[in-house]
Design a protein around this motif. Structure first.
Motif, PDB file in Angstrom:
ATOM      1  N   GLY A   1       0.827  -1.120  -0.061  1.00 53.87           N
ATOM      2  CA  GLY A   1       0.017  -0.064  -0.017  1.00 53.87           C
ATOM      3  C   GLY A   1       0.797   1.202   0.012  1.00 53.87           C
ATOM      4  N   LYS A   2       0.263   2.353  -0.152  1.00 54.38           N
ATOM      5  CA  LYS A   2       0.919   3.832  -0.101  1.00 54.38           C
ATOM      6  C   LYS A   2       1.522   4.238   1.055  1.00 54.38           C
ATOM      7  N   ARG A   3       1.024   3.819   2.211  1.00 52.32           N
ATOM      8  CA  ARG A   3       1.438   4.123   3.598  1.00 52.32           C
ATOM      9  C   ARG A   3       1.068   5.736   3.638  1.00 52.32           C
ATOM     10  N   LEU A   4       0.202   6.063   3.015  1.00 53.23           N
ATOM     11  CA  LEU A   4       0.047   7.712   3.070  1.00 53.23           C
ATOM     12  C   LEU A   4      -0.088   8.295   4.418  1.00 53.23           C
ATOM     13  N   ARG A   5      -1.001   7.517   5.351  1.00 51.53           N
ATOM     14  CA  ARG A   5      -1.225   8.080   6.666  1.00 51.53           C
ATOM     15  C   ARG A   5      -0.114   8.051   7.680  1.00 51.53           C
TER      16      ARG A   5
ATOM     17  N   TYR B   1      -5.862  21.959   5.702  1.00 53.56           N
ATOM     18  CA  TYR B   1      -5.138  21.222   4.516  1.00 53.56           C
ATOM     19  C   TYR B   1      -5.547  19.643   4.699  1.00 53.56           C
ATOM     20  N   ALA B   2      -5.726  19.009   5.577  1.00 51.92           N
ATOM     21  CA  ALA B   2      -6.165  17.606   5.943  1.00 51.92           C
ATOM     22  C   ALA B   2      -7.471  17.199   5.362  1.00 51.92           C
ATOM     23  N   ARG B   3      -8.392  18.362   5.915  1.00 53.11           N
ATOM     24  CA  ARG B   3      -9.876  18.068   5.567  1.00 53.11           C
ATOM     25  C   ARG B   3      -9.947  18.227   4.029  1.00 53.11           C
ATOM     26  N   ASN B   4      -9.226  19.050   3.370  1.00 53.40           N
ATOM     27  CA  ASN B   4      -9.357  19.285   1.846  1.00 53.40           C
ATOM     28  C   ASN B   4      -8.731  17.916   1.312  1.00 53.40           C
ATOM     29  N   ILE B   5      -7.261  17.538   1.565  1.00 53.96           N
ATOM     30  CA  ILE B   5      -7.111  16.521   0.900  1.00 53.96           C
ATOM     31  C   ILE B   5      -7.930  15.031   1.337  1.00 53.96           C
ATOM     32  N   GLY B   6      -8.491  15.050   2.317  1.00 52.97           N
ATOM     33  CA  GLY B   6      -9.367  13.898   2.574  1.00 52.97           C
ATOM     34  C   GLY B   6     -10.466  13.749   1.647  1.00 52.97           C
ATOM     35  N   LEU B   7     -11.211  14.885   1.352  1.00 46.49           N
ATOM     36  CA  LEU B   7     -12.590  14.712   0.468  1.00 46.49           C
ATOM     37  C   LEU B   7     -11.839  14.700  -1.002  1.00 46.49           C
ATOM     38  N   ALA B   8     -10.718  15.077  -1.190  1.00 44.28           N
ATOM     39  CA  ALA B   8     -10.199  15.225  -2.605  1.00 44.28           C
ATOM     40  C   ALA B   8      -9.693  13.559  -2.772  1.00 44.28           C
ATOM     41  N   PHE B   9      -9.100  12.879  -1.951  1.00 45.81           N
ATOM     42  CA  PHE B   9      -8.859  11.641  -1.977  1.00 45.81           C
ATOM     43  C   PHE B   9      -9.881  10.752  -2.264  1.00 45.81           C
ATOM     44  N   GLN B  10     -11.087  11.085  -1.505  1.00 52.09           N
ATOM     45  CA  GLN B  10     -12.188  10.220  -1.871  1.00 52.09           C
ATOM     46  C   GLN B  10     -12.705  10.319  -3.184  1.00 52.09           C
ATOM     47  N   ILE B  11     -12.959  11.566  -3.579  1.00 49.53           N
ATOM     48  CA  ILE B  11     -13.425  11.967  -5.053  1.00 49.53           C
ATOM     49  C   ILE B  11     -12.881  11.277  -5.997  1.00 49.53           C
ATOM     50  N   VAL B  12     -11.311  11.266  -5.849  1.00 51.43           N
ATOM     51  CA  VAL B  12     -10.483  10.564  -6.825  1.00 51.43           C
ATOM     52  C   VAL B  12     -10.539   8.963  -6.727  1.00 51.43           C
ATOM     53  N   ASP B  13     -10.954   8.441  -5.529  1.00 56.94           N
ATOM     54  CA  ASP B  13     -11.047   6.953  -5.450  1.00 56.94           C
ATOM     55  C   ASP B  13     -12.547   6.761  -6.140  1.00 56.94           C
ATOM     56  N   ASP B  14     -13.245   7.445  -6.186  1.00 59.18           N
ATOM     57  CA  ASP B  14     -14.827   7.323  -6.700  1.00 59.18           C
ATOM     58  C   ASP B  14     -14.538   7.251  -8.297  1.00 59.18           C
ATOM     59  N   VAL B  15     -13.888   8.284  -8.814  1.00 58.01           N
ATOM     60  CA  VAL B  15     -13.393   8.232 -10.151  1.00 58.01           C
ATOM     61  C   VAL B  15     -12.810   7.049 -10.535  1.00 58.01           C
ATOM     62  N   LEU B  16     -11.563   6.738  -9.955  1.00 61.47           N
ATOM     63  CA  LEU B  16     -10.842   5.496  -9.975  1.00 61.47           C
ATOM     64  C   LEU B  16     -11.884   4.192 -10.148  1.00 61.47           C
ATOM     65  N   ASP B  17     -12.744   4.328  -9.210  1.00 56.39           N
ATOM     66  CA  ASP B  17     -13.523   3.239  -9.406  1.00 56.39           C
ATOM     67  C   ASP B  17     -14.273   2.804 -10.620  1.00 56.39           C
ATOM     68  N   ILE B  18     -14.433   3.843 -11.288  1.00 55.50           N
ATOM     69  CA  ILE B  18     -15.053   3.854 -12.632  1.00 55.50           C
ATOM     70  C   ILE B  18     -14.107   3.555 -13.713  1.00 55.50           C
ATOM     71  N   THR B  19     -13.002   4.350 -13.500  1.00 54.79           N
ATOM     72  CA  THR B  19     -12.204   4.641 -14.944  1.00 54.79           C
ATOM     73  C   THR B  19     -11.021   3.549 -14.777  1.00 54.79           C
ATOM     74  N   ALA B  20     -10.661   2.973 -13.592  1.00 59.50           N
ATOM     75  CA  ALA B  20      -9.331   2.313 -13.499  1.00 59.50           C
ATOM     76  C   ALA B  20      -9.659   0.582 -13.590  1.00 59.50           C
TER      77      ALA B  20
ATOM     78  N   ASP C   1      -0.687  17.410  -4.396  1.00 65.17           N
ATOM     79  CA  ASP C   1      -1.043  17.122  -5.835  1.00 65.17           C
ATOM     80  C   ASP C   1      -0.863  15.638  -6.351  1.00 65.17           C
ATOM     81  N   TYR C   2      -0.289  14.633  -5.654  1.00 67.41           N
ATOM     82  CA  TYR C   2      -0.051  13.272  -5.797  1.00 67.41           C
ATOM     83  C   TYR C   2      -1.576  12.719  -5.730  1.00 67.41           C
ATOM     84  N   ILE C   3      -2.092  13.148  -4.924  1.00 67.03           N
ATOM     85  CA  ILE C   3      -3.669  12.756  -4.489  1.00 67.03           C
ATOM     86  C   ILE C   3      -4.811  12.699  -5.789  1.00 67.03           C
TER      87      ILE C   3
END
Length: 318
Positions: A67-71, A233-252, A311-313
């Motif tokens: 895993g990414k070990r992001l946390r 910072y954390a609240r913004n990247i947390g929500l962005a992380f989930q939005i990207v997860d939702d997109v990847l569930d469709i596109t990846a 940015d990586y998120i």
């Protein structure tokens, strides 16, 4: 329960600090690789297989599955930003990954999201059975708090207590558990609002990410202004992380994700793309990342790792 290898871990910490001196420009890939190596070593040393072997093997199976070990990396980064050291943050970083791993084990169970693969490997319950998987998650959650309480060094007791409370709040009904409940209740519903979707993900995903970011600075006795900016910072990247997860569930693909793709659609879950579409979801994620980076403006070069991670998120593929 702790394996040997303390000398190796200390050497890794020392060489990591030396390697970063004078580094310019900032290389995120190198940074993440070094931090992942440090975290993997610490996690491997954190749990020894003893009797009853089955439960320790199950705990290690998921904890060491990659895993990414992001946390944990976020925790280490914010501790250093606030003037702390890697040594004082590593136990909390490990505890965060133990808690995160617990959530994945339980999330994959048939009673929850019912998935067969995680990080490209069979899920815990597919290898050890549902009963042991539940207990492995329970064991990791309890051990996370024991581990950070016993192994944290050079941190003021009141600060460590705040971190313990913060992690408890992030995983309880006030955080991850509460978000999961609303997520389960919302499956199959056609009228899920944006407010409900945001509640699910700021709790189910965002709460532990926020705890990861803020706890690192808390360990280093950061002032209230620093903690406030890191929280934003954390609240913004947390929500962005989930939005990207939702997109990847469709596109990846399943191979890219390391787990079953299209699960949200199968479970009839409300997602950001289902409300906004894919392109608008990507735009919203990018906007959140820009806000996250803006919150760090006053920290200068100390914030470079956090800015690069933001940015990586939105750029990640898995």
């Amino acid at each position: 329960m702790i394996s040997a290898d303390k000398t190796s871990a200390a050497a890794s910490l020392s060489s990591l600090s030396e390697a970063q001196k004078g580094a310019s420009p900032f290389d995120l890939r190198d940074y993440l690789n070094q931090r992942q190596e440090l975290v993997e070593s610490a996690l491997d040393a954190s749990i020894e297989v003893v009797y009853p072997e089955k439960i320790y093997e199950a705990m290690r199976y998921s904890l060491l599955a990659g895993g990414k070990r992001l946390r944990p990396i976020l925790c280490l980064a914010t501790c250093e930003l606030a003037g702390g050291t890697l040594e004082m943050a590593v136990p909390t970083a490990c505890a965060l990954e133990m808690i995160h791993t617990m959530s994945l084990i339980h999330d994959d169970l048939p009673a929850m999201d019912n998935d067969d693969y995680r990080r490209g490997k069979l899920t815990n319950h597919k290898v050890f059975g549902e009963d042991i998987a539940i207990l492995a998650g329970d064991g990791l959650l309890a051990y996370a708090f024991e581990y950070l309480a016993i192994h944290t060094r050079n941190v003021a007791p009141d600060r460590l207590l705040k971190v313990v409370a913060r992690l408890g709040n992030a995983v309880a009904a006030t955080g991850l558990v509460g978000g999961q409940v609303v997520d389960l209740d919302s499956e199959g519903a056609s009228d899920i609002s944006l407010a409900t979707l945001n509640f699910i993900h700021t709790h189910k995903t965002g709460a532990l990410l926020e705890a990861s970011v803020v706890s690192g600075a808390e360990l280093a006795s950061a002032d209230s202004d620093t903690l406030e900016k890191l929280t934003q910072y954390a609240r913004n990247i947390g929500l962005a992380f989930q939005i990207v997860d939702d997109v990847l569930d469709i596109t990846a693909t399943c191979e890219e994700l390391g787990k079953t793709a299209g699960k949200d659609l199968q479970a009839q879950k409300a997602t950001y793309p289902s409300l906004w579409g894919i392109e608008e979801s990507k735009r919203q994620a990018q906007q959140l990342v820009q806000g996250a980076k803006a919150a760090l403006a006053t920290f200068g070069d100390r914030a470079l790792p956090l800015i690069a991670i933001a940015d990586y998120i939105t750029e990640r593929k898995s």
